[in-house]
Design an enzyme around this catalytic site. Structure first.
Site, PDB file in Angstrom:
ATOM      1  N   HIS A 100       0.827  -1.205   0.000  1.00  0.00           N
ATOM      2  CA  HIS A 100       0.000   0.000   0.000  1.00  0.00           C
ATOM      3  C   HIS A 100       0.861   1.255   0.000  1.00  0.00           C
ATOM      4  O   HIS A 100       1.895   1.300   0.656  1.00  0.00           O
ATOM      5  CB  HIS A 100      -0.948  -0.009   1.201  1.00  0.00           C
ATOM      6  CG  HIS A 100      -2.069  -0.984   1.034  1.00  0.00           C
ATOM      7  ND1 HIS A 100      -1.881  -2.341   1.190  1.00  0.00           N
ATOM      8  CD2 HIS A 100      -3.369  -0.819   0.682  1.00  0.00           C
ATOM      9  CE1 HIS A 100      -3.017  -2.966   0.948  1.00  0.00           C
ATOM     10  NE2 HIS A 100      -3.935  -2.066   0.634  1.00  0.00           N
ATOM     11  N   PRO A 101       0.423   2.267  -0.725  1.00  0.00           N
ATOM     12  CA  PRO A 101       1.206   3.509  -0.802  1.00  0.00           C
ATOM     13  C   PRO A 101       0.991   4.378   0.418  1.00  0.00           C
ATOM     14  O   PRO A 101       0.012   4.225   1.145  1.00  0.00           O
ATOM     15  CB  PRO A 101       0.628   4.194  -2.052  1.00  0.00           C
ATOM     16  CG  PRO A 101      -0.819   3.774  -2.042  1.00  0.00           C
ATOM     17  CD  PRO A 101      -0.806   2.337  -1.543  1.00  0.00           C
ATOM     18  N   SER A 114      -5.979   3.020  -5.864  1.00  0.00           N
ATOM     19  CA  SER A 114      -5.538   3.866  -4.752  1.00  0.00           C
ATOM     20  C   SER A 114      -5.667   5.348  -5.077  1.00  0.00           C
ATOM     21  O   SER A 114      -6.046   6.157  -4.230  1.00  0.00           O
ATOM     22  CB  SER A 114      -4.089   3.543  -4.381  1.00  0.00           C
ATOM     23  OG  SER A 114      -4.014   2.316  -3.684  1.00  0.00           O
ATOM     24  N   GLU A 117      -9.284   6.288  -4.727  1.00  0.00           N
ATOM     25  CA  GLU A 117      -9.719   6.247  -3.337  1.00  0.00           C
ATOM     26  C   GLU A 117      -9.187   7.431  -2.546  1.00  0.00           C
ATOM     27  O   GLU A 117      -9.904   8.007  -1.720  1.00  0.00           O
ATOM     28  CB  GLU A 117      -9.291   4.910  -2.712  1.00  0.00           C
ATOM     29  CG  GLU A 117     -10.116   3.749  -3.249  1.00  0.00           C
ATOM     30  CD  GLU A 117      -9.436   2.393  -3.126  1.00  0.00           C
ATOM     31  OE1 GLU A 117     -10.049   1.388  -3.531  1.00  0.00           O
ATOM     32  OE2 GLU A 117      -8.291   2.327  -2.638  1.00  0.00           O
ATOM     33  N   GLN A 118      -7.944   7.819  -2.788  1.00  0.00           N
ATOM     34  CA  GLN A 118      -7.401   8.981  -2.095  1.00  0.00           C
ATOM     35  C   GLN A 118      -8.089  10.261  -2.556  1.00  0.00           C
ATOM     36  O   GLN A 118      -8.282  11.199  -1.778  1.00  0.00           O
ATOM     37  CB  GLN A 118      -5.883   9.051  -2.292  1.00  0.00           C
ATOM     38  CG  GLN A 118      -5.144   7.927  -1.580  1.00  0.00           C
ATOM     39  CD  GLN A 118      -3.688   8.237  -1.317  1.00  0.00           C
ATOM     40  OE1 GLN A 118      -3.286   9.398  -1.250  1.00  0.00           O
ATOM     41  NE2 GLN A 118      -2.891   7.195  -1.163  1.00  0.00           N
ATOM     42  N   PHE A 149       1.117   3.395   6.886  1.00  0.00           N
ATOM     43  CA  PHE A 149      -0.178   3.537   7.551  1.00  0.00           C
ATOM     44  C   PHE A 149      -1.270   3.226   6.538  1.00  0.00           C
ATOM     45  O   PHE A 149      -1.342   3.840   5.472  1.00  0.00           O
ATOM     46  CB  PHE A 149      -0.326   4.973   8.065  1.00  0.00           C
ATOM     47  CG  PHE A 149      -1.638   5.265   8.734  1.00  0.00           C
ATOM     48  CD1 PHE A 149      -1.858   4.883  10.049  1.00  0.00           C
ATOM     49  CD2 PHE A 149      -2.634   5.940   8.053  1.00  0.00           C
ATOM     50  CE1 PHE A 149      -3.063   5.174  10.683  1.00  0.00           C
ATOM     51  CE2 PHE A 149      -3.840   6.230   8.672  1.00  0.00           C
ATOM     52  CZ  PHE A 149      -4.050   5.844   9.994  1.00  0.00           C
ATOM     53  N   ILE A 151      -5.380   2.851   5.863  1.00  0.00           N
ATOM     54  CA  ILE A 151      -6.741   3.133   6.308  1.00  0.00           C
ATOM     55  C   ILE A 151      -7.623   3.153   5.075  1.00  0.00           C
ATOM     56  O   ILE A 151      -7.171   3.509   3.984  1.00  0.00           O
ATOM     57  CB  ILE A 151      -6.805   4.470   7.080  1.00  0.00           C
ATOM     58  CG1 ILE A 151      -8.151   4.632   7.794  1.00  0.00           C
ATOM     59  CG2 ILE A 151      -6.540   5.656   6.156  1.00  0.00           C
ATOM     60  CD1 ILE A 151      -8.168   5.783   8.800  1.00  0.00           C
ATOM     61  N   ALA A 153      -9.551   4.749   2.748  1.00  0.00           N
ATOM     62  CA  ALA A 153      -9.771   6.160   2.418  1.00  0.00           C
ATOM     63  C   ALA A 153     -11.205   6.442   1.995  1.00  0.00           C
ATOM     64  O   ALA A 153     -11.719   7.543   2.236  1.00  0.00           O
ATOM     65  CB  ALA A 153      -8.799   6.600   1.322  1.00  0.00           C
TER      66      ALA A 153
END
Length: 198
Positions: A100-101, A114, A117-118, A149, A151, A153
Site C-alpha cells: 500500500h502507498p 488507490s 480512493e485517495q 499507515f 486506512i 480512504a
C-alpha cells in the site's frame, strides 16, 4: 449455472509500482463488472485478472482463493479472500501491507484504485501545510512500525485520517499489523462491490 474452467496454475511477476505483470503487460485496474455466476465460471487467469486488484499489488490472494469456487454470495467470496490472507505466513501479510502507498504519496506510484480512493477522501486537494503534516505522520508511522499507515480512504475524510494517525501511533506493532489488515479487508470489500453486479 453450469460452466467449465481451465484452472491451470498461473505464475505472476510483481511489478515495482503496483499491479502485476503477465507476459510483460501491466494490468492493475478494475475495468468492468461481472456477475458472481460469471466469476465462478472464469478460467483461473481471468479470475485473477478480475479479482487480483481487490488487494493492492497482491494477485496471489485471488490465485490462492480461486480453487474454492463456486461461491454462493459475494460475501462468501469476500470472506474466503480474507481467510486466505489470515492463513498466510507473516511475511506475506507484511508484504500485503507494504504494497500500500503512503497517503498523499506521489501520484505516479499509486495504482489506479488507490489514486481514486485517495481522491474520494479529498487527499488530492490539500494545502502545502496539510501535505507536510501527512508526510510527517507517514514518516513517524513508518519509523515506528516499518510499514505504511493503511486506512480505508473511501470510508474516511482528511480529518478522520489524521485522527487515525494520532489514535494508532501509540499501538504496538502487533496491534498495527492487525489494524492494517482489517482496513485492507474494508478496502477489498468496497473494491469487490465495484466488480460484482447482481
Amino acid at each position: 449455472m453450469l460452466c467449465r474452467r481451465n484452472d491451470t496454475k498461473v505464475s505472476y511477476r510483481f511489478a515495482n509500482a503496483g499491479g502485476y505483470r503477465k507476459a510483460g503487460v501491466r494490468d492493475d485496474t478494475i475495468k468492468k463488472s461481472v456477475s458472481l455466476a460469471e466469476l465462478n465460471c472464469l478460467a483461473l487467469a481471468e479470475f485473477v485478472r478480475m479479482i487480483g486488484p481487490v488487494f493492492e499489488d497482491s494477485p496471489w490472494i485471488a490465485n490462492e482463493t480461486a480453487a474454492q469456487r463456486p461461491f454462493a454470495t459475494p460475501a462468501q467470496l469476500q470472506a474466503a479472500l480474507c481467510e486466505t490472507v489470515r492463513a498466510a505466513p507473516e511475511e506475506k501479510k507484511l508484504a500485503l501491507i507494504c504494497a500500500h502507498p503512503d497517503l498523499v504519496g506521489k501520484m505516479g506510484k499509486l495504482t489506479a484504485e488507490s489514486s481514486r480512493e485517495q481522491t474520494v477522501a479529498g487527499l488530492n486537494n490539500l494545502s502545502p501545510e496539510e501535505i507536510a503534516l501527512f508526510q510527517r505522520n507517514n514518516a513517524a508511522y513508518r519509523e515506528k512500525f516499518g510499514f505504511p499507515f493503511v486506512i480505508c480512504a473511501r470510508l474516511n475524510k482528511k480529518d478522520a485520517i489524521l485522527e487515525g494517525f494520532k489514535r494508532r501511533l501509540p499501538n504496538s506493532r502487533e496491534q498495527e499489523v492487525h489494524a492494517a489488515l482489517e482496513e485492507i479487508f474494508k478496502i477489498a470489500e468496497l473494491r469487490l462491490r465495484d466488480i460484482i453486479h447482481d
